[in-house]
Design an enzyme around this catalytic site. Structure first.
Site, PDB file in Angstrom:
ATOM      1  N   CYS A   1       0.826  -1.200   0.000  1.00 33.36           N
ATOM      2  CA  CYS A   1       0.000   0.000   0.000  1.00 33.36           C
ATOM      3  C   CYS A   1       0.867   1.259   0.000  1.00 33.36           C
ATOM      4  CB  CYS A   1      -0.984  -0.033   1.171  1.00 33.36           C
ATOM      5  SG  CYS A   1      -2.291   1.208   1.042  1.00 33.36           S
TER       6      CYS A   1
ATOM      7  N   HIS B   1      -3.665  -5.450   1.066  1.00 38.82           N
ATOM      8  CA  HIS B   1      -3.026  -5.693   2.363  1.00 38.82           C
ATOM      9  C   HIS B   1      -3.013  -7.169   2.734  1.00 38.82           C
ATOM     10  CE1 HIS B   1      -2.492  -1.550   3.814  1.00 38.82           C
ATOM     11  NE2 HIS B   1      -3.604  -1.276   3.164  1.00 38.82           N
TER      12      HIS B   1
ATOM     13  N   GLU C   1      -1.160  -8.529   4.909  1.00 38.16           N
ATOM     14  CA  GLU C   1      -0.930  -8.645   6.359  1.00 38.16           C
ATOM     15  C   GLU C   1      -2.227  -8.498   7.156  1.00 38.16           C
ATOM     16  OE1 GLU C   1      -0.674  -5.929   4.747  1.00 38.16           O
ATOM     17  OE2 GLU C   1      -1.086  -4.209   6.041  1.00 38.16           O
TER      18      GLU C   1
END
Lengths: 245, 94
Positions: free
Chosen positions: A87, A207, A209
């Protein structure tokens, strides 16, 4: 003790804790790197996490590009070190010219905070090995400037050389057109993530994560974190091998 | 040393999608304005440079504009020279 992976914290980073946890879940040791430090504490890979580094003033990622830690990251990358930008981290890498292209304001002009699907284009990179090519992976996006842009010639070169590693896809795994809701930002050729020509620096807007445990709604991102951790471990075990794809 | 005042005008390059420009165009109907098209939204940065002469100051601005204020992949810039200024004024302006 697992392989040590750096997570850079800029003023305005806000995904650093999520990234630290995802790295721990993948069996590695996260090392937090402050933006003012000029060394990387001997880590085997670096993640630039999401957020709004330096408030995203001027252009997203550009102020961060000139921070002391980015000098160290750039030197590390130029020596073949593994760097992943997520990002805002992708925006920083693009502004630093460590990956090709630029991230423009979303075509919709709206902040895109939603679940998307992406699919790996190839599974033979250090950021995607272990993934199944073309299989849709669900994870969130959260950005206002994620519209991937490069001129046509650069896009053609990228496609030919395998520089595109992730694309936005629909539920069936088909790449999303620019006006397709499955493409959250209008990215050209539905590009969600790219890798540099040397194969050691990659960035993506979604994302992974934030999608590493079932309790988060999806653990489809875990494979991407795992690929990074395994590649970092390989780099740590054989420094001589760093630089090979 | 003399202080020189500059403006750097940054615009999206032709052909680059400019959703802000499009949004401005989209609002024109609400103002009952017709005949306006090709709106491009950029940014203007004004700054003061202390240098031995104008050429040296312009060189600094050019580097700043190409490395920081604009991204050459997607934006073009034009520098305007606003002239020499006394350093007292420049300090106040900061």
């Amino acid at each position: 003790m697992g392989v040590r992976i750096g997570v850079v914290v800029f003023p305005g980073s806000n995904c650093d804790r999520d990234t630290v946890r995802a790295i721990e879940l993948a069996g590695a040791d996260p090392v937090v790197l402050w933006h003012e430090q000029a060394t990387l504490d001997g880590v085997s890979a670096v993640v630039l996490p999401g957020g709004f580094a330096y408030g995203d003033y001027l252009r997203a990622g550009v102020i961060a590009r000139f921070s002391p830690v980015m000098r160290a990251v750039t030197a590390f990358a130029n020596e073949g070190g593994l760097v992943l930008g997520i990002c805002n981290g992708f925006q920083v890498l693009a502004e630093a010219h460590l990956v090709p292209g630029a991230l423009l304001r979303n075509a919709s002009l709206r902040f895109a905070g939603q679940q998307v699907r992406i699919a790996a284009e190839r599974a033979d990179t250090r950021f995607t090995h272990g993934l199944e090519v073309g299989r849709p992976l669900r994870m969130p996006v959260a950005h206002g400037e994620g519209c991937y842009f490069a001129d046509e010639a650069t896009l053609d070169d990228l496609e030919r050389d395998g520089g595109v590693i992730f694309r936005y896809v629909d539920a069936d795994g088909r790449p999303a057109g620019p006006d397709d809701p499955a493409n959250p930002n209008g990215s050209l050729r539905a590009i969600a993530g790219v890798v540099n020509a040397a194969g050691n620096v990659a960035g993506l807007m979604p994302h992974p994560e934030r999608a590493t445990e079932a309790i988060l709604g999806s653990d489809d991102g875990a494979g991407i974190v795992r690929a990074l951790v395994e590649s970092a471990a390989r780099a740590a075990n054989g420094r001589a091998a760093v630089g090979a794809r | 040393m003399t202080s020189f005042r500059f403006a750097v005008n940054v615009l999206p390059k032709p052909g680059i999608l400019d959703p802000q420009g499009r949004a401005v165009e989209g609002s024109l109907g609400h103002l009952s304005i017709e005949g306006v098209s090709a709106v491009r939204v950029g940014r203007r940065v004004e700054l003061t440079v202390d240098a031995a002469d104008e050429a040296a100051a312009a060189a600094v601005v050019d580097r700043l504009a190409s490395e920081l204020l604009s991204n050459p992949l997607i934006e073009s810039f034009a520098v305007e020279e606003l002239g020499a200024t006394s350093s007292v004024v420049a300090t106040k302006a900061n």
